[in-house]
Motif scaffolding. Structure first.
Motif, PDB file in Angstrom:
ATOM      1  N   ASP A 239      -0.055   7.191  10.217  1.00 52.38           N
ATOM      2  CA  ASP A 239      -1.009   7.488  11.276  1.00 52.38           C
ATOM      3  C   ASP A 239      -1.272   6.187  12.025  1.00 52.38           C
ATOM      4  O   ASP A 239      -0.474   5.252  11.944  1.00 52.38           O
ATOM      5  N   GLU A 240      -2.387   6.107  12.737  1.00 51.47           N
ATOM      6  CA  GLU A 240      -2.655   4.919  13.544  1.00 51.47           C
ATOM      7  C   GLU A 240      -2.888   3.677  12.702  1.00 51.47           C
ATOM      8  O   GLU A 240      -2.830   2.554  13.219  1.00 51.47           O
ATOM      9  N   ALA A 280       1.221  -0.348  14.321  1.00 48.25           N
ATOM     10  CA  ALA A 280       0.079  -0.033  13.448  1.00 48.25           C
ATOM     11  C   ALA A 280      -0.164  -1.159  12.448  1.00 48.25           C
ATOM     12  O   ALA A 280       0.768  -1.822  11.985  1.00 48.25           O
ATOM     13  N   ALA A 444      -2.640   4.077  21.250  1.00 47.44           N
ATOM     14  CA  ALA A 444      -3.746   3.352  20.606  1.00 47.44           C
ATOM     15  C   ALA A 444      -3.465   1.864  20.772  1.00 47.44           C
ATOM     16  O   ALA A 444      -2.325   1.424  20.564  1.00 47.44           O
TER      17      ALA A 444
END
Length: 536
Positions: A239-240, A280, A444
């Motif tokens: 994920d992020e 990330a 992001a």
């Protein structure tokens, strides 16, 4: 392992070290006093050395690592010490005349000295270096003339697989200052870059047919190193914040050896900071959770960290004032996300370090940090393969990092890099906010590394109506971007397991190599490409 001879330390088999006297934490400015307590620097040709010669006394108050021989490959277990490298230890005997090793005479090295011009802190820019930089000279006979601990007579000859003691000392001290591994018998050894170190990891820890754990999107060259060795990737969802520990635990807990046709994987390759390609960064809490999963399933964590010191200032948006740089070395070190090495109470982490992103990739010099037993197997491999990193590169790095900058100046350089990369990252994000169509592009802000991971909502592409597949649309967007004179990397290039169907679409942009002006123009061109492709 025992401390080097000059250290008078009472080594006890305590597992609870809370009652043992531990010196105050050593600081960058305390390194000279630290060095005075260490063994004398070996300066001869192919001098044997190890990190034990250079670690602080505090290190020996810690417990030892667990044993991991059961994870070694057949190849790793079969390697013996190099007969010829081992014989070099006798070269240190006073008065010995060597007719044994095939060491060329330094009088035939056609290099009398090397001069390199380098930045003098705080003037790190190219302009400042050109005007007020320092010229460092490495001569052929500096050791015998008493002007240096390292010279071309030594650097240009054959060396030990651990690398030169002079540079090994610096990286050992640096490792303890930054990471302070929580067990006693950790070691460093220099490598011919992290790619070769990863290749060696695979040879030491895996057999053909094994699976290795990798992030579902990973460094393409790391995967391409593994596959020809007969290995397969088990892709762990991300994920992020990167690797998802619960997903990793679920894959391992439900491993079906018969259905998979292979034993349960026990090697995790991860890029925890500024992950390539996604950008990330695993938080401290995420790393602790991943480490607990590794303990539960007896996993070796290969921590590939070329971007660790490219952790940037928080992104605050275009109009907000930028946060000031760290006010001190201590503040800078405390601001870094804890490494897996700093959490490693078992000795199950193999940390791949590199000068490629913080000094220069062409040096082809890095180092690994792991438990003594693991490093010993690396050294046995290097003795008959890479032998040792380039002597010229080791000399240049030693002159810059140890003799000129020291640990204090190196940290100043790393703080400077943080601020420079923060400016480049911010420029890219500002351009994305200015140009990219938000109805189809999402991202992001990266907090570390060199890469920006842009998700494209391909389901809105008009080609869907005519039956175009996801892969066809990705290729069409990529080629259209090239036609618009901008090159980005396709996300599919970084899939760890190509058999897994991709549901999303990503493109990777880097902010490392271009100026702010070129970054702005490149994102503008990519935005024009997307608007053309999606008929916006």
């Amino acid at each position: 392992m025992s401390p080097p001879a000059p250290l008078d330390i009472d080594m006890r088999g305590d597992t609870d070290t809370s009652s043992l006297p531990v010196p105050n934490p050593l600081t960058v400015n305390g390194v000279p006093a630290w060095r005075e307590k260490m063994a004398q620097m070996p300066t001869g040709v192919a001098a044997a050395c190890s990190s034990d010669m250079f670690k602080s006394p505090a290190c020996y108050t810690k417990p030892k690592a667990k044993r991991f021989e059961h994870r070694f490959s057949i190849e790793a277990k079969s390697r013996k010490a190099s007969t010829l490298k081992n014989a070099a230890r006798f070269l240190k005997n006073p008065g010995i005349i060597s007719l044994g090793g095939g060491l060329p005479s330094p009088e035939y090295f056609p290099f009398e000295h090397l001069d390199i011009k380098v930045p003098t802190p705080p003037g790190f820019s190219s302009e400042a270096t050109s005007q007020s930089g320092t010229v460092l000279r490495a001569g052929k006979h500096d050791i015998r003339e008493g002007s240096s601990l390292y010279d071309l007579e030594i650097a240009l000859n054959y060396g030990q697989a651990t690398g030169a003691a002079q540079l090994l000392r610096f990286v050992t001290e640096h490792t303890e200052l930054i990471h302070s591994p929580p067990y006693a018998d950790w070691q460093c050894t220099l490598t011919a870059g992290s790619t070769y170190a990863w290749d060696t990891c695979l040879r030491l820890l895996t057999e053909r047919g094994d699976f290795i754990l990798m992030e579902e999107y990973t460094f393409a060259s790391a995967a391409e190193t593994a596959f020809p060795l007969g290995l397969k990737a088990l892709a762990v969802p991300i994920d992020e914040q990167g690797l998802i520990p619960d997903a990793m635990d679920d894959l391992l807990t439900n491993w079906d050896e018969q259905a998979r046709g292979a034993r349960k994987p026990f090697v995790l390759y991860t890029i925890p900071t500024g992950q390539n390609p996604t950008g990330a960064t695993q938080s401290a809490e995420r790393r602790r959770a991943v480490y607990k999963v590794a303990q539960k399933h007896d996993i070796i964590i290969v921590e590939d960290e070329p971007y660790y010191f490219l952790q940037m200032q928080p992104y605050v948006g275009k109009d907000a004032p930028s946060p000031p740089p760290p006010a001190s070395h201590d503040e800078f070190i405390k601001s870094l996300v804890p490494s897996f090495l700093s959490l490693d109470v078992d000795g199950r982490v193999v940390r791949l370090e590199s000068f490629s992103k913080v000094v220069a990739p062409g040096t082809r010099v890095g180092w690994i940090v792991a438990s003594e037993q693991v490093v010993e197997r690396f050294v046995r491999n290097f003795e008959t393969s890479s032998q040792n990193p380039s002597g010229v590169s080791q000399m240049v790095l030693y002159k810059l990092l140890d003799e000129h900058w020291g640990h204090s100046g190196y940290l100043d350089w790393l703080i400077n890099l943080r601020m420079e990369y923060t400016h480049r990252r911010d420029a890219l994000l500002h351009s994305c906010e200015k140009y990219l169509p938000r109805e189809i592009a999402h991202w992001a802000p990266p907090s570390a590394g060199m890469f920006h991971w842009i998700e494209i909502d391909w389901h809105k592409h008009p080609g869907i109506a005519s039956g175009k597949t996801r892969d066809a649309i990705e290729e069409e967007i990529f080629l259209s971007a090239v036609d618009h004179q901008v090159l980005l990397s396709r996300g599919s290039w970084f899939k760890a397991d190509s058999s897994v169907v991709e549901e999303k679409m990503f493109f990777r942009a880097t902010y490392a190599a271009a100026s702010s002006e070129k970054i702005d123009e490149a994102i503008s061109r990519f935005a024009e490409c997307l608007r053309d492709q999606f008929k916006l």
